[in-house]
Every structure is written in C-alpha cells, then in structure tokens.
Design a protein around this motif. Structure first.
Motif, mmCIF file in Angstrom:
data_model
loop_
_atom_site.group_PDB
_atom_site.id
_atom_site.type_symbol
_atom_site.label_atom_id
_atom_site.label_comp_id
_atom_site.label_asym_id
_atom_site.label_seq_id
_atom_site.Cartn_x
_atom_site.Cartn_y
_atom_site.Cartn_z
ATOM 1 N N GLY A 1 -7.507 -6.090 -3.363
ATOM 2 C CA GLY A 1 -8.540 -6.998 -3.857
ATOM 3 C C GLY A 1 -9.133 -6.546 -5.174
ATOM 4 N N ILE A 2 -9.597 -5.291 -5.210
ATOM 5 C CA ILE A 2 -10.189 -4.713 -6.424
ATOM 6 C C ILE A 2 -9.706 -3.274 -6.553
ATOM 7 N N VAL A 3 -9.199 -2.912 -7.719
ATOM 8 C CA VAL A 3 -8.779 -1.535 -8.001
ATOM 9 C C VAL A 3 -9.384 -1.101 -9.332
ATOM 10 N N TYR A 4 -9.864 0.124 -9.372
ATOM 11 C CA TYR A 4 -10.427 0.706 -10.603
ATOM 12 C C TYR A 4 -9.379 0.746 -11.706
ATOM 13 N N LYS A 5 -9.781 0.414 -12.909
ATOM 14 C CA LYS A 5 -8.857 0.322 -14.045
ATOM 15 C C LYS A 5 -8.172 1.645 -14.362
ATOM 16 N N CYS B 1 -8.298 2.520 -5.506
ATOM 17 C CA CYS B 1 -8.545 1.389 -4.596
ATOM 18 C C CYS B 1 -10.039 1.282 -4.232
ATOM 19 N N LEU B 2 -10.620 0.139 -4.554
ATOM 20 C CA LEU B 2 -12.028 -0.123 -4.277
ATOM 21 C C LEU B 2 -12.195 -1.079 -3.105
ATOM 22 N N ALA C 1 -15.680 0.359 -12.321
ATOM 23 C CA ALA C 1 -16.325 1.542 -11.741
ATOM 24 C C ALA C 1 -15.310 2.311 -10.904
ATOM 25 N N PRO C 2 -15.296 3.628 -10.985
ATOM 26 C CA PRO C 2 -14.374 4.430 -10.166
ATOM 27 C C PRO C 2 -14.832 4.469 -8.708
ATOM 28 N N PRO C 3 -13.938 4.857 -7.799
ATOM 29 C CA PRO C 3 -14.269 4.856 -6.370
ATOM 30 C C PRO C 3 -15.538 5.625 -6.011
ATOM 31 N N VAL D 1 -7.659 4.642 2.399
ATOM 32 C CA VAL D 1 -7.954 5.137 1.048
ATOM 33 C C VAL D 1 -9.032 4.289 0.349
ATOM 34 N N GLY D 2 -9.008 2.996 0.532
ATOM 35 C CA GLY D 2 -9.948 2.104 -0.143
ATOM 36 C C GLY D 2 -11.382 2.333 0.309
#
Length: 225
Positions: free
Chosen positions: A75-79, A173-174, A93-95, A182-183
């Motif tokens: 769905g959303i992953v940090y760049k 993984c956010l 934003a990082p995890p 992991v997310g």
C-alpha cells in the motif's frame, strides 16, 4: 601588448568565475525549492504531522500510477526502501518515523508477526482508520475507497509494529495489504502470502478516483481503539 593580454585573461577568468558562481547559486536555489515542494503543510523535509488531541498522524505520499492498473500487495512504501517502486503510494517518511509518530498518539503495536508464523497469523495492534486526500479531491477518501479489493472486502488496518524487522530488512514497508511481519501497518483481513503466493485476492488503486501518477497526497492514520 603583453600587459593588455594579461588584463584580457584576468577579465576572462573573472567572467568565468562569475558565471560559475551564478550557476551554482541557481542550482542551490533550485534544489532548495525542490525540497520545499509539498502539500497540506507537509514536504519531503517535514513529511509527518502528529495531532495528539485527535490521535491522528498525517503523512506526505506520492501516487505511483503503475498500480492504478497493475496489482500489488504494497500500500505505502518509504521512498528510500528497497520496495519503494512496488507500492501504490510512495511515502516520504521512513518506517521508524511513522512508528514513533503512531506511538505518540498512543497506538499500541501488535508485534505478533514473525517470519515463522506469517502465513497463519493475522496482524494485531491498534485498529486504524485511514484516509487519503490531495489537491482537487472532493473530500478525504477512506482507504477502502482508493484501494480495490478483488473480493470486495474492506481492509482491517492494524498497527503491527515490527520496527526491529523493518530496520533489519530495509524494505521501507509502511503499509501492507495483507498481514506482514515487516510492515509498520498491515491488513488483518488476509494472512501473509494471500496476494503473491496463494492468489486469494488482488489489490489495485482505484483508477476512477485517484489522481495521476506523481501527484502528492496526504494519508491520515487515526486510532480507533
């Protein structure tokens, strides 16, 4: 004659130095402007907003148009993560920053997922209501409005936690669309492997609703329990 030649060379050198300085100044200004591009008061430099009173965290993201047609479990992953090009939304934003922000609004991480139990365990943790909006949107849309579940089921998003695994794996993984070890956040409706391994469900972005590829948006996470 020699004096004139030396003066000419000095003048040329000065002009070159001025030109280089000017170009460098322009580059610095352009870079600074690029860093300040944002939406709804957020930018790449300030990608998160925390509101303890409403127990809401808001994050800057960017639409990845590929997944308006292709399916994904991300769905959303940090760049900056290794999976950054695999998600519907690319997060700024990082995890750890998202994890810490959710803790600030008193969300409780489930931390019940492991690499061993992932295919048989539904993610636990505080239930989150999630909404998405962007410039020109008619309103803030719920996450189940912008995500199409091929089974027609609504997501049950939970603050899974998993900070140690997130920092070790560096996937970025956010928010995952099935339960994930992991997310930071994931969907308790499905266990890990439901999408990519067992083919129980497919997820795509809602192309009829979401804006084009590259559009900046904000995703808000509100603690429900």
């Amino acid at each position: 004659m020699q004096h004139n030649m030396m003066s000419w060379k000095k003048g040329l050198a000065a002009l070159c130095l001025l030109a280089i300085t000017g170009l460098t100044g322009c580059d610095q200004k352009t870079d600074a402007a690029a860093q300040n591009v944002g939406y709804d008061g957020l930018s790449p430099n300030t990608p998160l907003r925390v509101d303890p009173q409403t127990r809401t965290v808001t994050m800057l993201v960017q639409v990845n148009g590929r997944f308006l047609t292709d399916d994904t479990r991300h769905g959303i992953v940090y760049k900056g993560g290794s999976n950054s090009q695999k998600s519907l939304f690319i997060g700024y934003a990082p995890p750890k920053a998202l994890y810490d922000a959710l803790k600030q609004i008193h969300a409780t991480p489930g931390d019940n997922m492991t690499m061993d139990n992932k295919e048989t365990t539904h993610v636990a943790g505080s239930k989150l209501a999630i909404s998405v909006t962007w410039a020109g949107a008619a309103k803030a849309y719920s996450f189940d409005d912008v995500i199409v579940d091929s089974n027609g089921r609504k997501p049950d998003m939970r603050f899974g936690g998993n900070l140690t695994a997130a920092e070790e794996k560096k996937t970025g993984c956010l928010l995952c669309l099935d339960s994930c070890p992991v997310g930071i956040i994931s969907n308790a409706v499905y266990t890990y492997g439901a999408v990519e391994k067992r083919g129980e469900v497919k997820f795509t972005g809602n192309a009829a609703l979401l804006p084009p590829d590259g559009t900046l948006a904000t995703v808000s996470f509100n603690v429900m329990e």
